[in-house]
Design an enzyme around this catalytic site. Structure first.
Site, mmCIF file in Angstrom:
data_model
loop_
_atom_site.group_PDB
_atom_site.id
_atom_site.type_symbol
_atom_site.label_atom_id
_atom_site.label_comp_id
_atom_site.label_asym_id
_atom_site.label_seq_id
_atom_site.Cartn_x
_atom_site.Cartn_y
_atom_site.Cartn_z
ATOM 1 N N THR A 81 33.145 43.015 39.899
ATOM 2 C CA THR A 81 32.075 42.006 39.616
ATOM 3 C C THR A 81 30.828 42.552 40.208
ATOM 4 O O THR A 81 29.649 42.399 39.832
ATOM 5 C CB THR A 81 32.565 40.653 40.071
ATOM 6 O OG1 THR A 81 33.739 40.505 39.521
ATOM 7 C CG2 THR A 81 31.644 39.600 40.043
ATOM 8 N N SER B 260 31.630 39.648 35.707
ATOM 9 C CA SER B 260 33.207 39.029 36.285
ATOM 10 C C SER B 260 34.136 40.190 35.751
ATOM 11 O O SER B 260 33.979 40.660 34.804
ATOM 12 C CB SER B 260 33.217 37.458 35.528
ATOM 13 O OG SER B 260 34.430 37.224 36.082
ATOM 14 N N CYS B 261 35.063 40.436 36.745
ATOM 15 C CA CYS B 261 36.227 40.875 36.578
ATOM 16 C C CYS B 261 37.319 40.169 36.833
ATOM 17 O O CYS B 261 37.485 38.952 37.122
ATOM 18 C CB CYS B 261 36.244 42.431 37.482
ATOM 19 S SG CYS B 261 36.538 42.045 39.197
ATOM 20 N N SER B 262 38.435 40.765 36.534
ATOM 21 C CA SER B 262 39.947 40.171 36.654
ATOM 22 C C SER B 262 40.288 39.389 38.047
ATOM 23 O O SER B 262 40.831 38.572 38.367
ATOM 24 C CB SER B 262 40.909 40.957 36.028
ATOM 25 O OG SER B 262 41.073 42.073 36.829
#
Length: 476
Positions: A17, A9-11
């Site tokens: 992601t 998961s990324c921002s």
């Protein structure tokens, strides 16, 4: 055979992601392990892990720059790292995860488990600051993008003043979405720190920041204040079991809003408003060499870590400048940030698919084709596969071109009314001011970076390329 389950998961929930997921899958295959990766992207969880998957797994690997619920992994070996580590060194992370410690979630008391199951209490005690920030930002960005693009469409239908019924409605929707980004930021920063009880005081703090014109800094500070207020209240308040149901629905919401809200209004709100106003005045007063210097700095920041923490800081700076605009105005700062962020993937696409193909592996040339689309979409992460393989040559090259593009954009006085969309918003009337020079700035930066990285890289050994092609054919 070892079995691994993972979450990435990324921002923004877009590029990092899925790049991390792919890197882990490739690494597991190389090691001869079985892996299942759940991606928690912008459209929600995909390839979700089942309870059976978790029970059968030898270890759990979480690669995320946002807060991830770990409650379902109690009793399993668990390694948690930043999403970028999975992209850069998947094999090492998998091996490390096999020796990780067993995760044991702790809760204040039995009656509080329902309220805390989405967050690890220990992470809410003044650590994991970056993770909390990125969680808030990941929920804020869709509001910014939707609001900005709706505003741009209002310009397309009704001119720069959004005249007419359809344009007025689109403008109204855009304004509402943009107004909600501050409560979303404050609320989900607090949520990351304190789970569900943090949403109410965090969103109230975000609304306060919006109404008091404290902007991005105000909602960010309000979110942290609200989250840690919940953490402290949980430690201080103890109720008999028969009254524990009052904690999540009455006591925590009431006292967290009261305490964090009053502190915001009477203590930190004033300085944050002054800071926000000072920043706005400084940006509006930039001219000549000062504006070009700012464009150079922001442009370089957008490329130096390819949408990592430094790039995110530059992007937030651009968004902050956009939110202080009046109807029909554009931001030269946001324009410089967006166009500079497009340079790295486009430059690598230019180098790997057109002017320097002999310097890239077959796999990289295929990645270059995707980088065209990612670059035009303002997704800087499209250059990550090239940077991971050769950071010494790639990162300086794309940083130089992006800095030049940012500086030229400011020099030309180009402005933009939206925070995202890349090349595709160029076609919306009124969305970009000084469009021809804006495109010129982009073309110059892409050419500089593309040529520079091509000159620095050495041609690929033909024998190695033939072996790679043979291996890819086997896999296919």
């Amino acid at each position: 055979m070892k079995k691994i389950v993972a979450i990435t998961s990324c921002s923004t929930g877009i590029a990092h992601t899925y790049m991390a997921a792919e890197a882990l899958e490739v690494a597991a295959k190389e090691l001869g392990y079985e892996i299942k990766v759940e991606t928690q992207g912008s459209i929600g969880a995909e390839n979700a892990l089942t309870q059976e998957d978790i029970e059968q797994a030898d270890t759990v690997l979480i690669a995320a720059s946002t807060t991830v619920d770990k409650s379902r992994f109690k009793g399993k070996r668990l390694l948690e790292v930043d999403v970028n580590e999975a992209i850069q060194d998947g094999e090492n992370l998998i091996e490390r995860s096999l020796g990780a410690s067993v995760y044991q979630k702790e809760s204040d008391s039995e009656e509080n488990k329902d309220d805390e199951k989405d967050s690890e209490e220990g992470k809410g005690t003044f650590s994991g600051i970056y993770s909390h920030l990125m969680t808030g930002v990941s929920y804020m960005i869709p509001f910014v993008v939707a609001g900005g693009l709706l505003t741009a469409l209002a310009f397309a239908f009704g001119g720069i003043d959004a005249e007419g019924e359809i344009a007025s409605s689109l403008s109204q929707l855009g304004d509402i979405a943009m107004a909600l980004m501050w409560p979303a930021l404050g609320g989900y920063v607090a949520f990351s720190i304190a789970s569900r009880p943090g949403l109410v005081p965090g969103m109230v703090a975000g609304m306060l920041a919006s109404s008091m014109d404290a902007g991005f800094l105000g909602s960010l500070a309000g979110g942290f204040l609200a989250g840690y207020t919940i953490v402290i209240l949980r430690k201080l308040i103890r109720l008999p079991k028969n009254f524990s149901g009052l904690l999540p629905i009455l006591i925590l919401p009431l006292f967290s809003v009261l305490i964090s809200g009053l502190i915001f209004i009477y203590v930190i709100g004033g300085p944050l408003i002054a800071l926000n106003d000072g920043l706005t005045s400084w940006l509006n007063g930039l001219t000549g060499i000062n504006s070009v210097l700012l464009g150079l700095i922001l442009g370089g920041m957008m490329a130096i870590d390819l949408a990592g923490p430094i790039g995110k800081a530059a992007y937030f700076f651009g968004v902050a400048s956009l939110t202080n605009l009046s109807q029909g105005e554009v931001s030269t700062v946001m324009a410089a940030v967006m166009v500079a962020g497009m340079v790295p993937p486009l430059a690598m696409a230019l180098s790997s698919t057109i002017i320097g193909k002999e310097r890239y592996t077959l796999e990289q040339r295929e990645a270059g084709k995707s980088a065209w689309v990612l670059g035009f979409s303002f997704i800087s992460e499209g250059a990550i596969p090239f940077a991971v393989a050769d950071p010494i040559r790639v990162l300086p090259s794309v940083t130089v071109g992006a800095a030049v593009t940012g500086g030229l954009s400011m020099l030309f006085g180009s402005g933009i009314a939206v925070p995202h969309g890349g090349f595709f918003v160029f076609f919306i009337p009124g969305a970009v001011e000084g469009l021809l020079f804006y495109v010129l700035a982009l073309a110059i930066g892409v050419a500089i970076s593309g040529i520079l990285v091509t000159v620095l890289k050495k041609p690929i050994n033909k024998k190695s390329e033939a072996e790679e092609k043979k291996q890819m054919n086997k896999v296919g």
